[in-house]
Design a protein around this motif. Structure first.
Motif, PDB file in Angstrom:
ATOM      1  N   TYR A  42       0.849  -1.196   0.000  1.00  0.00           N
ATOM      2  CA  TYR A  42       0.000   0.000   0.000  1.00  0.00           C
ATOM      3  C   TYR A  42       0.881   1.241   0.000  1.00  0.00           C
ATOM      4  O   TYR A  42       1.947   1.259   0.611  1.00  0.00           O
ATOM      5  CB  TYR A  42      -0.861   0.064   1.274  1.00  0.00           C
ATOM      6  N   ASP A  43       0.380   2.294  -0.636  1.00  0.00           N
ATOM      7  CA  ASP A  43       1.003   3.611  -0.471  1.00  0.00           C
ATOM      8  C   ASP A  43       0.610   4.141   0.889  1.00  0.00           C
ATOM      9  O   ASP A  43      -0.436   3.787   1.444  1.00  0.00           O
ATOM     10  CB  ASP A  43       0.491   4.597  -1.544  1.00  0.00           C
ATOM     11  N   MET A  44       1.441   5.028   1.413  1.00  0.00           N
ATOM     12  CA  MET A  44       1.090   5.736   2.645  1.00  0.00           C
ATOM     13  C   MET A  44      -0.005   6.744   2.290  1.00  0.00           C
ATOM     14  O   MET A  44      -0.268   7.012   1.128  1.00  0.00           O
ATOM     15  CB  MET A  44       2.321   6.452   3.214  1.00  0.00           C
ATOM     16  N   GLN A  58       4.018   8.745  -0.096  1.00  0.00           N
ATOM     17  CA  GLN A  58       5.392   9.202   0.117  1.00  0.00           C
ATOM     18  C   GLN A  58       6.302   8.250  -0.658  1.00  0.00           C
ATOM     19  O   GLN A  58       6.242   7.038  -0.444  1.00  0.00           O
ATOM     20  CB  GLN A  58       5.759   9.178   1.598  1.00  0.00           C
ATOM     21  N   ALA A  59       7.131   8.783  -1.526  1.00  0.00           N
ATOM     22  CA  ALA A  59       7.971   7.949  -2.386  1.00  0.00           C
ATOM     23  C   ALA A  59       8.870   7.009  -1.595  1.00  0.00           C
ATOM     24  O   ALA A  59       9.133   5.886  -2.022  1.00  0.00           O
ATOM     25  CB  ALA A  59       8.805   8.834  -3.310  1.00  0.00           C
ATOM     26  N   GLU A  60       9.325   7.439  -0.426  1.00  0.00           N
ATOM     27  CA  GLU A  60      10.300   6.640   0.326  1.00  0.00           C
ATOM     28  C   GLU A  60       9.668   5.730   1.378  1.00  0.00           C
ATOM     29  O   GLU A  60      10.378   5.000   2.063  1.00  0.00           O
ATOM     30  CB  GLU A  60      11.339   7.555   0.985  1.00  0.00           C
ATOM     31  N   LYS A  61       8.339   5.737   1.503  1.00  0.00           N
ATOM     32  CA  LYS A  61       7.685   4.888   2.494  1.00  0.00           C
ATOM     33  C   LYS A  61       6.558   4.085   1.856  1.00  0.00           C
ATOM     34  O   LYS A  61       5.888   4.554   0.951  1.00  0.00           O
ATOM     35  CB  LYS A  61       7.098   5.728   3.635  1.00  0.00           C
ATOM     36  N   ARG A  62       6.374   2.876   2.413  1.00  0.00           N
ATOM     37  CA  ARG A  62       5.246   2.053   1.979  1.00  0.00           C
ATOM     38  C   ARG A  62       4.829   1.166   3.137  1.00  0.00           C
ATOM     39  O   ARG A  62       5.546   0.993   4.114  1.00  0.00           O
ATOM     40  CB  ARG A  62       5.614   1.228   0.759  1.00  0.00           C
ATOM     41  N   THR A 107       3.743  -3.991   8.170  1.00  0.00           N
ATOM     42  CA  THR A 107       5.047  -3.351   8.272  1.00  0.00           C
ATOM     43  C   THR A 107       5.043  -2.024   7.537  1.00  0.00           C
ATOM     44  O   THR A 107       4.516  -1.928   6.431  1.00  0.00           O
ATOM     45  CB  THR A 107       6.134  -4.251   7.642  1.00  0.00           C
ATOM     46  N   ILE A 108       5.653  -1.025   8.151  1.00  0.00           N
ATOM     47  CA  ILE A 108       5.954   0.235   7.468  1.00  0.00           C
ATOM     48  C   ILE A 108       7.431   0.174   7.119  1.00  0.00           C
ATOM     49  O   ILE A 108       8.279  -0.058   7.995  1.00  0.00           O
ATOM     50  CB  ILE A 108       5.698   1.467   8.379  1.00  0.00           C
ATOM     51  N   LYS A 109       7.754   0.341   5.853  1.00  0.00           N
ATOM     52  CA  LYS A 109       9.148   0.361   5.399  1.00  0.00           C
ATOM     53  C   LYS A 109       9.490   1.776   4.969  1.00  0.00           C
ATOM     54  O   LYS A 109       8.789   2.360   4.146  1.00  0.00           O
ATOM     55  CB  LYS A 109       9.358  -0.606   4.241  1.00  0.00           C
ATOM     56  N   HIS A 110      10.579   2.288   5.514  1.00  0.00           N
ATOM     57  CA  HIS A 110      11.074   3.613   5.158  1.00  0.00           C
ATOM     58  C   HIS A 110      12.426   3.412   4.492  1.00  0.00           C
ATOM     59  O   HIS A 110      13.399   3.015   5.142  1.00  0.00           O
ATOM     60  CB  HIS A 110      11.201   4.496   6.395  1.00  0.00           C
ATOM     61  N   ILE A 111      12.483   3.685   3.190  1.00  0.00           N
ATOM     62  CA  ILE A 111      13.714   3.515   2.428  1.00  0.00           C
ATOM     63  C   ILE A 111      14.515   4.808   2.530  1.00  0.00           C
ATOM     64  O   ILE A 111      14.176   5.808   1.907  1.00  0.00           O
ATOM     65  CB  ILE A 111      13.418   3.136   0.966  1.00  0.00           C
TER      66      ILE A 111
END
Length: 177
Positions: free
Chosen positions: A39-41, A45-49, A62-66
């Motif tokens: 899912y998109d936030m 946000q391009a750096e989070k999903r 899970t929230i992933k922050h690249i």
């Protein structure tokens, strides 16, 4: 938020890698079939999903922050256990989150010393080996011990697919069926 230390070895010979892991004393811990929604936030946000994933027994959100898509320590994660995969997806939809993709993969898991090693098979691309643990030194040490051929990268799955000319956004469903 936990930092994820991981790297991947692409285009592996699966049987040769499993044999080498066995020779190094790695312990096989199981094979799992994963299903996930991504899912998109909100707002995007391009750096989070956000990822909802299950192996049929354990389900996590899970929230992933690249932070740096190419660095061994470039991803931060926050993860919680969830009781029911389908009900959590329904709940997220009611909160106006719509899955942008559905993905499957098969993962054979091994432990060697302090590292988790995963032989990861995904639709449309060759299998790869993922090496992960909560410290950079252990990941680098295991990579040094392995004499597998293949390109080493810490890119995320989207970037790995791009290496094979596949834009993952063009495939809302990546399934083995």
């Amino acid at each position: 938020m936990a930092v994820e230390y991981e790297t991947k070895v692409l285009n592996i010979d699966v049987e040769a890698v499993k044999q080498q892991l066995k020779e190094l004393g790695a312990v096989f811990v199981g094979k799992k079939n994963f299903r996930r929604y991504v899912y998109d936030m909100n707002p995007p946000q391009a750096e989070k999903r956000m990822r909802l994933r299950t192996d049929g027994k354990i389900t996590t959100l899970t929230i992933k922050h690249i932070v740096d898509g190419k660095a061994i320590d470039g991803v931060q994660e926050r993860e919680v256990g969830v009781e029911d995969f389908d009900q959590m997806n329904t709940l997220l939809e009611q909160l106006d989150y719509r899955a942008k993709s559905y993905q499957e993969n098969v993962r054979e898991s091994f432990i060697l010393g302090d590292c988790n090693l995963e032989v990861d098979s995904r639709p449309l691309i060759p299998a790869y080996l993922e090496i992960e643990w909560p410290n950079k030194e252990a990941v680098v040490e295991v990579l040094r011990k392995l004499s597998v051929s293949g390109e080493v990268t810490s890119e995320n799955t989207t970037e790995v697919y791009k290496r094979y000319g596949i834009n993952i956004k063009d495939y809302p469903t990546l399934s083995f069926s």
